[in-house]
Design an enzyme around this catalytic site. Structure first.
Site, PDB file in Angstrom:
ATOM      1  N   TRP A 106       0.618  -1.377  -0.015  1.00 26.53           N
ATOM      2  CA  TRP A 106      -0.014   0.023  -0.268  1.00 26.53           C
ATOM      3  C   TRP A 106       0.951   1.302  -0.058  1.00 26.53           C
ATOM      4  O   TRP A 106       0.357   2.248  -0.576  1.00 26.53           O
ATOM      5  CB  TRP A 106      -0.810  -0.010   1.118  1.00 26.53           C
ATOM      6  N   ASP A 175      -1.601   6.784   5.944  1.00 27.95           N
ATOM      7  CA  ASP A 175      -2.729   5.912   5.631  1.00 27.95           C
ATOM      8  C   ASP A 175      -2.982   4.964   6.834  1.00 27.95           C
ATOM      9  O   ASP A 175      -2.061   4.005   6.860  1.00 27.95           O
ATOM     10  CB  ASP A 175      -2.325   5.183   4.486  1.00 27.95           C
ATOM     11  N   LYS A 199     -12.768  -0.905   6.404  1.00 32.33           N
ATOM     12  CA  LYS A 199     -12.359  -1.970   7.188  1.00 32.33           C
ATOM     13  C   LYS A 199     -12.638  -2.021   8.522  1.00 32.33           C
ATOM     14  O   LYS A 199     -13.152  -2.715   9.240  1.00 32.33           O
ATOM     15  CB  LYS A 199     -10.761  -1.960   7.132  1.00 32.33           C
TER      16      LYS A 199
HETATM   17  C1  LIG Z   1      -3.644   0.363   3.981  1.00 33.46           C
HETATM   18  C2  LIG Z   1      -4.459   0.380   2.748  1.00 33.46           C
HETATM   19  N1  LIG Z   1      -4.461   1.611   1.921  1.00 33.46           N
HETATM   20  C3  LIG Z   1      -5.325   1.900   0.999  1.00 33.46           C
HETATM   21  C4  LIG Z   1      -6.408   1.047   0.531  1.00 33.46           C
HETATM   22  C5  LIG Z   1      -7.164   1.159  -0.762  1.00 33.46           C
HETATM   23  O1  LIG Z   1      -8.390   1.544  -0.243  1.00 33.46           O
HETATM   24  P1  LIG Z   1      -9.456   1.917  -1.430  1.00 33.46           P
HETATM   25  O2  LIG Z   1      -9.883   0.630  -1.955  1.00 33.46           O
HETATM   26  O3  LIG Z   1     -10.406   2.448  -0.412  1.00 33.46           O
HETATM   27  O4  LIG Z   1      -8.877   2.836  -2.385  1.00 33.46           O
HETATM   28  C6  LIG Z   1      -6.331  -0.391   1.160  1.00 33.46           C
HETATM   29  C7  LIG Z   1      -7.396  -1.311   1.023  1.00 33.46           C
HETATM   30  O5  LIG Z   1      -8.048  -1.627   0.301  1.00 33.46           O
HETATM   31  C8  LIG Z   1      -5.607  -0.266   2.373  1.00 33.46           C
HETATM   32  O6  LIG Z   1      -5.801  -1.632   3.123  1.00 33.46           O
END
Ligand SMILES: Cc1ncc(COP(=O)(O)O)c(C=O)c1O
Length: 364
Positions: A106, A175, A199
């Site tokens: 991520w 994040d 989550k």
């Molecule tokens: C730590 C983290 N950041 C970002 C995301 C991406 O989020 P989104 O799908 O809402 O863009 C996720 C999971 O999907 C994640 O676990």
């Protein structure tokens, strides 16, 4: 479908929600009290929705101890949109850079999105080691031109978590998608903390951002309105139609968190739940292998595997038959991943622990 048919859902996200919250949604779905219509039907400009938004914000402020000089925003586009919007607002068209700590998929993705907007300096990268740990403070060298230091508090895929924030001289941008509300944090260390909801907060479709006023001020005036944090903050998340249902569920989840005793109590419960699994894993003489190094193991996403992929498959099939579902690891790491967010009940973790011990005994 009845409550007894519910499984223990270990999905990484969208993920398990507290049953009392789901029941409240069900109870109020046809007609929000005093409203004569559903939350899905009412205007975002209505008095009733205004009250829900205000209460959701108040709950976030109370639970996380957000000081008054921070704005709380409920935006759209998921976390990924903000991977690009953050640098778009804070480093594009400046002589500053974003310093990135890359500890897993991520933060890697975020740095790569940020590169489309401005100068990105990856000042630590755990790739060579296979993303098994976070950097120590002495390994972090902030550059002179840094506008912020970016990190991902909990790498959902690898199951790697910071036990405490990086200790740096510039504001942190974090994040916290897969760990927000799982433990108390000191917001004053952050310029921005953000999290997609699906989550530990609510349904997909809403992203929570907590942003210090100087960051709001710094953000792009020249950007299209929907990409400017300043313009979004000026309109209190209501520049256009906000994700009303997601904000409503966020309000219910944060009400529930307060009833549970707040984040300190949640943290203790989360640590205990994670310990049940890690102790079981460590007792099996290497039958299960945890992805991350011991000190950095996540208490939200337990990422592990057995000795081979066939056995992993068997594990997941047998677990599913016992109503322990969504245990497959992410395709980049493979094996298993048990996401044990706030709403995963202790009984679910105990059931998984018991199955894991039994499976190890039978397949050693
Ligand atoms: C730590 C983290 N950041 C970002 C995301 C991406 O989020 P989104 O799908 O809402 O863009 C996720 C999971 O999907 C994640 O676990």
């Amino acid at each position: 479908m009845q409550e007894e048919e519910r499984v223990f859902n270990f999905s990484a996200g969208p993920a398990v929600l507290p049953v009392p919250v789901l029941k409240k949604i069900q109870e109020e779905l046809l007609c929000l009290p005093g409203c004569g219509a559903s939350i899905l039907e009412i205007s975002h400009r209505s008095k009733q929705f205004g009250e829900i938004l205000a209460q959701a914000k108040a709950n976030v402020r109370e639970l996380l101890g957000v000081p008054e000089n921070y704005k709380i925003l409920f935006l759209q586009g998921g976390a990924l949109t903000h991977f690009a919007m953050l640098p778009m607002n804070f480093i594009r068209n400046t002589n500053k850079s974003g310093n990135y700590l890359v500890t897993g998929n991520w933060s890697k993705k975020s740095a790569s999105e940020a590169k489309t907007q401005g100068a990105v300096k990856v000042i630590w990268d755990g790739k060579e080691e296979g993303y098994v740990r976070k950097p120590t403070d002495s390994e972090i060298n902030i550059t002179d031109d840094a506008a912020y230091c970016y990190f991902c508090a909990n790498e959902t895929i690898e199951g790697i978590q910071y036990q405490s924030e990086p200790n740096v001289s510039v504001p942190l941008v974090c994040d916290a998608s897969s760990e927000i509300f799982s433990r108390p944090v000191n917001i004053e260390k952050y310029g921005v903390l953000f999290a997609c909801a699906q989550k530990n907060v609510g349904p997909a479709g809403v992203t929570l951002l907590i942003m210090r006023d100087d960051f709001v001020e710094m953000s792009g005036d020249d950007l299209p309105s929907m990409f400017s944090y300043k313009k979004l903050a000026e309109k209190d998340s209501m520049l256009n139609t906000p994700p009303t249902f997601g904000i409503y569920v966020t309000k219910l989840v944060t009400d529930w968190l307060k009833e549970q005793g707040g984040l300190k109590a949640m943290h203790e419960r989360n640590l205990e739940k994670a310990k049940l699994l890690y102790d079981a894993i460590d007792s099996t003489d290497g039958f299960y292998i945890v992805h991350g190094n011991k000190e950095y193991r996540s208490f939200m996403n337990v990422s592990f595997r057995t000795r081979d992929e066939e056995l992993d498959k068997k594990f997941q099939e047998e677990a599913k038959a016992l109503k322990l579902t969504n245990l497959a690891g992410h395709r980049s790491v493979k094996g298993e991943r048990a996401s044990i967010y706030n709403a995963m009940p202790r009984e679910g973790v105990v059931a998984l622990r018991d199955f894991m011990l039994d499976f190890a005994k039978k397949n050693a």
